[in-house]
Design a protein around this motif. Structure first.
Motif, PDB file in Angstrom:
ATOM      1  N   VAL A  63       0.757  -1.175   0.187  1.00 52.97           N
ATOM      2  CA  VAL A  63       0.065  -0.214   0.022  1.00 52.97           C
ATOM      3  C   VAL A  63       0.954   1.354   0.099  1.00 52.97           C
ATOM      4  O   VAL A  63       1.877   1.280   0.745  1.00 52.97           O
ATOM      5  N   PRO A  64       0.520   2.296  -0.881  1.00 53.73           N
ATOM      6  CA  PRO A  64       1.283   3.420  -0.883  1.00 53.73           C
ATOM      7  C   PRO A  64       1.287   4.163   0.662  1.00 53.73           C
ATOM      8  O   PRO A  64       0.498   4.059   1.248  1.00 53.73           O
ATOM      9  N   LEU A  65       2.668   4.962   0.614  1.00 50.00           N
ATOM     10  CA  LEU A  65       2.676   5.889   1.896  1.00 50.00           C
ATOM     11  C   LEU A  65       2.120   7.195   1.443  1.00 50.00           C
ATOM     12  O   LEU A  65       2.869   7.865   0.805  1.00 50.00           O
ATOM     13  N   GLN A  66       1.247   7.362   2.257  1.00 54.23           N
ATOM     14  CA  GLN A  66       0.698   8.881   1.905  1.00 54.23           C
ATOM     15  C   GLN A  66       1.350   9.976   3.026  1.00 54.23           C
ATOM     16  O   GLN A  66       0.880   9.735   4.331  1.00 54.23           O
ATOM     17  N   ALA A 416       0.505   7.908   6.159  1.00 48.71           N
ATOM     18  CA  ALA A 416      -0.554   6.735   6.455  1.00 48.71           C
ATOM     19  C   ALA A 416      -0.411   5.870   5.292  1.00 48.71           C
ATOM     20  O   ALA A 416      -0.279   5.918   4.344  1.00 48.71           O
ATOM     21  N   ALA A 417      -0.619   4.466   5.803  1.00 44.87           N
ATOM     22  CA  ALA A 417      -0.584   3.210   4.859  1.00 44.87           C
ATOM     23  C   ALA A 417      -1.918   2.582   4.923  1.00 44.87           C
ATOM     24  O   ALA A 417      -1.980   1.827   5.741  1.00 44.87           O
ATOM     25  N   GLY A 418      -2.745   2.583   4.239  1.00 47.86           N
ATOM     26  CA  GLY A 418      -3.906   1.876   4.270  1.00 47.86           C
ATOM     27  C   GLY A 418      -5.229   2.693   4.913  1.00 47.86           C
ATOM     28  O   GLY A 418      -6.279   1.994   4.462  1.00 47.86           O
ATOM     29  N   LEU A 419      -5.269   3.642   5.289  1.00 46.94           N
ATOM     30  CA  LEU A 419      -6.090   4.678   5.686  1.00 46.94           C
ATOM     31  C   LEU A 419      -6.115   6.104   5.143  1.00 46.94           C
ATOM     32  O   LEU A 419      -5.055   6.688   5.814  1.00 46.94           O
ATOM     33  N   TYR A 420      -6.564   6.523   4.159  1.00 49.96           N
ATOM     34  CA  TYR A 420      -6.170   7.637   3.365  1.00 49.96           C
ATOM     35  C   TYR A 420      -7.094   8.876   3.366  1.00 49.96           C
ATOM     36  O   TYR A 420      -8.089   8.660   3.483  1.00 49.96           O
ATOM     37  N   ASP A 421      -6.543   9.850   3.308  1.00 55.44           N
ATOM     38  CA  ASP A 421      -7.193  11.216   3.633  1.00 55.44           C
ATOM     39  C   ASP A 421      -7.437  11.572   1.587  1.00 55.44           C
ATOM     40  O   ASP A 421      -6.439  11.848   1.130  1.00 55.44           O
ATOM     41  N   ASN A 422      -8.594  11.336   1.485  1.00 58.31           N
ATOM     42  CA  ASN A 422      -8.885  11.658   0.019  1.00 58.31           C
ATOM     43  C   ASN A 422      -8.732  12.888  -0.379  1.00 58.31           C
ATOM     44  O   ASN A 422      -8.558  13.360  -1.502  1.00 58.31           O
ATOM     45  N   ASP A 423      -9.089  13.996   0.504  1.00 54.62           N
ATOM     46  CA  ASP A 423      -8.911  15.511   0.151  1.00 54.62           C
ATOM     47  C   ASP A 423      -7.318  15.595  -0.274  1.00 54.62           C
ATOM     48  O   ASP A 423      -7.146  16.587  -1.189  1.00 54.62           O
ATOM     49  N   LEU A 424      -6.394  14.853   0.288  1.00 54.42           N
ATOM     50  CA  LEU A 424      -4.910  15.174   0.103  1.00 54.42           C
ATOM     51  C   LEU A 424      -4.631  14.279  -1.317  1.00 54.42           C
ATOM     52  O   LEU A 424      -3.867  14.911  -2.036  1.00 54.42           O
ATOM     53  N   VAL A 425      -5.394  13.273  -1.800  1.00 54.19           N
ATOM     54  CA  VAL A 425      -5.169  12.521  -2.751  1.00 54.19           C
ATOM     55  C   VAL A 425      -5.582  13.419  -4.090  1.00 54.19           C
ATOM     56  O   VAL A 425      -4.818  13.699  -4.974  1.00 54.19           O
ATOM     57  N   GLU A 426      -6.720  14.167  -3.913  1.00 53.49           N
ATOM     58  CA  GLU A 426      -7.290  14.715  -4.987  1.00 53.49           C
ATOM     59  C   GLU A 426      -6.535  16.209  -5.363  1.00 53.49           C
ATOM     60  O   GLU A 426      -6.707  16.575  -6.274  1.00 53.49           O
ATOM     61  N   THR A 427      -5.849  16.539  -4.284  1.00 50.93           N
ATOM     62  CA  THR A 427      -5.147  17.725  -4.347  1.00 50.93           C
ATOM     63  C   THR A 427      -3.696  17.595  -5.069  1.00 50.93           C
ATOM     64  O   THR A 427      -2.731  18.634  -5.234  1.00 50.93           O
ATOM     65  N   LEU A 428      -3.276  16.336  -5.115  1.00 48.04           N
ATOM     66  CA  LEU A 428      -2.045  16.062  -5.818  1.00 48.04           C
ATOM     67  C   LEU A 428      -1.788  16.419  -7.060  1.00 48.04           C
ATOM     68  O   LEU A 428      -2.863  16.294  -7.888  1.00 48.04           O
ATOM     69  N   PRO A 429      -0.823  16.781  -7.687  1.00 48.91           N
ATOM     70  CA  PRO A 429      -0.422  16.976  -8.998  1.00 48.91           C
ATOM     71  C   PRO A 429      -0.969  15.624  -9.729  1.00 48.91           C
ATOM     72  O   PRO A 429      -0.889  14.653  -9.265  1.00 48.91           O
ATOM     73  N   GLU A 431       0.594  13.784 -11.838  1.00 51.84           N
ATOM     74  CA  GLU A 431       1.498  12.730 -11.802  1.00 51.84           C
ATOM     75  C   GLU A 431       1.676  12.225 -10.384  1.00 51.84           C
ATOM     76  O   GLU A 431       1.822  10.845 -10.312  1.00 51.84           O
ATOM     77  N   GLY A 432       1.586  12.794  -9.361  1.00 48.66           N
ATOM     78  CA  GLY A 432       1.243  12.440  -7.934  1.00 48.66           C
ATOM     79  C   GLY A 432       0.098  11.572  -7.900  1.00 48.66           C
ATOM     80  O   GLY A 432       0.078  10.185  -7.193  1.00 48.66           O
ATOM     81  N   PHE A 433      -0.980  11.895  -8.465  1.00 51.76           N
ATOM     82  CA  PHE A 433      -2.175  11.254  -8.554  1.00 51.76           C
ATOM     83  C   PHE A 433      -2.174   9.876  -9.165  1.00 51.76           C
ATOM     84  O   PHE A 433      -2.442   8.569  -8.304  1.00 51.76           O
ATOM     85  N   ARG A 434      -1.385   9.793 -10.259  1.00 54.21           N
ATOM     86  CA  ARG A 434      -1.291   8.665 -10.882  1.00 54.21           C
ATOM     87  C   ARG A 434      -0.311   7.795 -10.156  1.00 54.21           C
ATOM     88  O   ARG A 434      -0.828   6.345 -10.145  1.00 54.21           O
ATOM     89  N   ASP A 435       0.514   8.204  -9.677  1.00 53.58           N
ATOM     90  CA  ASP A 435       1.901   7.295  -9.091  1.00 53.58           C
ATOM     91  C   ASP A 435       1.088   6.574  -7.736  1.00 53.58           C
ATOM     92  O   ASP A 435       1.327   5.444  -7.422  1.00 53.58           O
ATOM     93  N   PHE A 436       0.191   7.361  -7.274  1.00 52.82           N
ATOM     94  CA  PHE A 436      -0.347   6.790  -5.903  1.00 52.82           C
ATOM     95  C   PHE A 436      -1.500   5.719  -6.290  1.00 52.82           C
ATOM     96  O   PHE A 436      -1.496   4.730  -5.599  1.00 52.82           O
TER      97      PHE A 436
END
Length: 692
Positions: A63-66, A416-429, A431-436
């Motif tokens: 699981v990715p590290l956020q 965090a690994a396994g319980l993610y904050d979606n707000d942070l995910v969607e604000t990624l560039p 490329e970051g969103f893709r890699d995650f």
């Protein structure tokens, strides 16, 4: 009876003979057993549901590290990591980082140089009360516990550098099993020590001898290991027996042969006196030793060398440690965390098996003693725990380190690994969103195009395509899928994966799988929790403890989820001495309101704990108090803080049993004065902000 070596394999005739005997109901000869059944390897522990090593490595889900927050400035190309999540999945993620050349020691070598594991001991305490009505956790015992730990050790072995070391901390009930498991994984030839740490003298059971020690098993990955010899002060009897002389200055010394002075060469020789060999030094050397006060003459006039006690390194460290005191109620470093280990214990381990800049791993971080010691000793480190209380206490101890030592603050990132904050995910560039997402959904990265359509990678051979939500206002729906199918017609068949954030999807598209012609579209929406079919097994998510006894329960989890904030209704009061909160209702994250209405005690049995920062600075949460759910239940769902010790702002976190958080900042001074509060307290009901 025929010898086994005479039958290296079964011939066709033998097979026919065996079938005939079996059909006739006859017994087979014993020598056939190793030819018919797989035999255990030397030092192999066999038990039910033991997973082959290859399957552990292949089937464990990474699981990715956020990154949630970064503290300090690393400045050397590496950032220390404090990770909240299931350690098995995090270990697999670290292994993938190692394969990509991202898990590096300061000298450029790959892998973990020192791994210290202090796992739960599977004590299986029984918990009483109304909360037993809800099965928050599965108890792990017997073979299940051994397999729980073995899986992690398989991954740790792969993670270690070639000169890496493992220290496994256990109690006497499991150490003998795990010794066999470690011999199987590491090889008996790489066993180095079994250390007995005397942690207590307490003994309350008259029926047995006191269990006053715990066990540390030490293994190296290869014969080429790091070992920095450690020394301890001599015991009193040793000093009295060997350092029994004192010079005129009161310095204790032992009498040794002149050969021990290290003066060989330069005319240094010996003569025989009877049957004794007497060392003889050049006159200049003898004079220098006299001037330095190093020569001692016996009653027989024999010159001896003075070896001073205050210059001795001490006794080389043995495998019985009785000089490291455990954490007790009056210990200065006590953090009110179950199973906290003393810094002196981890300091000895870290100094013995690593050097400055080496990577240290602890994936049962607990109270955070290992990363604290590693940070102080100038090591790189990764610390993992599935309990948020552990993570918050570790964070606070690390942040306080600079002030305590008078130096720079610790530099690390909270992940965090396994319980993610979606707000942070969607604000990624993008490329970051893709890699995650590629890592989250178990895809293999690899940009390519199919008939001009951009693909980001593959999953089980099927192409993975990202909906370009950053470039269009359109929604990802049936129309978009039909367009893709038309453009891909004849070029792709079978599985095709489309990734998009939920906010960019047509809300009327309810299906997760859409079949158009020969293409089966799998829609991977973020956040997306209903994807067990992709991984072949049902997700089992982390639970947070609701009692102190459950803090170190072993847990086996699988999968991931996104933060689903809970809701809480609480009354705050300010008396002359205390600031109090009384919880009226609690709705755990993601719970359907219709379900909530049927819960007992207004949903409060889903409250794992309340954490408090009495003096919140507006930036970083530093836990000062914690109240477990069972404590709150016993106190009629009320907690109290001394008003005099509260700052201008108090941050309170209400956490459900899956780690979702409701955070609220309260200014105690704004709560109505006691005289006006006789009938009604201030009520606060709100939806939580995303966990930070």
């Amino acid at each position: 009876m025929a010898n086994q070596s005479a039958f290296p394999r079964l011939s066709e005739e033998q097979i026919e003979s065996l079938v005939a005997r079996l059909q006739a109901g006859e017994y087979l000869d014993e020598y056939l057993r190793p030819l018919l059944f797989r035999q255990a390897k030397e030092y192999e522990l066999n038990y039910a549901a033991k997973t082959p090593r290859s399957r552990v490595l292949a089937d464990t889900m990474a699981v990715p590290l956020q990154r949630l927050k970064e503290f300090g400035s690393p400045g050397d190309g590496w950032t220390n990591k404090l990770v909240f999540g299931d350690n098995l999945q995090v270990l697999k993620t670290l292994l993938e980082m190692k394969s990509r050349g991202e898990l590096l020691n300061a000298d450029g070598t790959e892998g973990i140089r020192l791994c210290y594991l202090d796992p739960p001991f599977a004590t299986l305490r029984e918990f009483r009360g109304s909360r037993n009505q809800r099965a928050y956790r599965d108890k792990i015992e017997g073979a299940a516990f051994i397999e729980f730990l073995r899986k992690r050790l398989v991954l740790v072995h792969e993670l270690l550098a070639d000169d890496g070391m493992l220290w496994l901390h256990l109690d006497t009930r499991k150490s003998h099993y795990m010794k066999v498991v470690l011999d199987e994984i590491f090889g008996e030839h790489n066993f180095r020590n079994e250390v007995a740490w005397k942690r207590t003298s307490a003994h309350s059971d008259a029926a047995v001898m006191g269990a006053v020690h715990e066990t540390l098993l030490l293994y190296s990955k290869t014969a080429n290991m790091i070992w920095n010899e450690q020394f301890v002060p001599y015991e009193e009897w040793y000093v009295e027996q060997y350092y029994r002389y004192e010079d005129e200055d009161g310095r204790r010394f032992m009498s040794d042969n002149l050969s021990a002075a290290g003066l060989q060469g330069g005319g240094y020789d010996y003569v025989w006196k009877g049957h004794r060999r007497v060392w003889r030094l050049p006159e200049s050397s003898m004079q220098r030793l006299h001037d330095e006060g190093r020569i001692f003459y016996t009653r027989n006039g024999m010159a001896r060398y003075k070896r001073f006690l205050d210059e001795a390194k001490g006794q080389p460290l043995g495998d019985l440690w009785n000089d490291v005191l455990p954490i007790v109620s009056w210990s200065d470093e006590r953090e009110d965390y179950p199973t906290q280990k003393p810094t002196a214990l981890l300091t000895r381990i870290v100094e013995a098996s690593s050097g400055p800049g080496d990577l240290v791993l602890d994936c049962f971080a607990g109270s955070g003693t290992t990363p604290l010691v590693a940070e102080t000793a100038g090591r790189r480190w990764v610390a993992v725990d599935c309990g948020k209380l552990s993570v918050y206490i570790t964070q606070r101890r690390l942040l306080a380190l600079g002030a305590q030592e008078g130096g720079e603050k610790a530099a690390f990132e909270l992940c965090a690994a396994g319980l993610y904050d979606n707000d942070l995910v969607e604000t990624l560039p993008f490329e970051g969103f893709r890699d995650f997402c590629l890592e989250l959904f178990g895809c293999r990265a690899g940009a390519h195009t199919i008939d001009g359509i951009q693909m980001a990678g593959t999953r089980k051979g099927g192409p993975v395509h990202f909906f370009p939500f950053k470039e269009t206002e359109a929604e990802m729906g049936r129309e978009y899928l039909a367009s893709l199918a038309g453009r891909l017609n004849g070029k792709v068949s079978g599985e095709f994966y489309v990734v998009a954030p939920v906010t960019a999807c047509d809300p009327g598209l309810f299906e997760d799988v859409v079949v158009l012609g020969k293409i089966t579209f799998f829609l991977l929406r973020v956040p997306y929790s209903v994807i067990e079919a992709l991984h072949g097994r049902q997700f089992k998510l982390l639970d947070q403890p609701f009692s102190a006894e459950m803090v170190n329960d072993p847990m086996d989890t699988f999968g991931f989820d996104f933060v689903q904030p809970p809701e809480v209704e609480v009354n705050y009061r300010r008396t002359r001495t205390d600031f109090t909160g009384t919880i009226k209702a609690f709705m755990r994250g993601g719970l359907d309101p219709d379900e909530f209405r049927g819960l007992k005690k207004a949903g409060k049995l889903d409250l794992a704990m309340v954490l408090v920062d009495r003096d919140y600075d507006g930036t970083v949460f530093k836990v000062s108090d914690h109240f477990f759910g069972d404590e709150l239940e016993n106190d009629k769902w009320k907690f109290a803080l001394p008003l005099a010790e509260c700052g201008e702002r108090v941050l309170i976190i209400y956490m459900d049993t899956h780690g979702n958080e409701f955070r609220e900042t309260i200014e105690p001074a704004s709560i109505e004065a006691p005289a006006k509060q006789a009938r009604k307290g201030k009520s606060s009901k709100a939806k939580a902000r995303a966990s930070r």
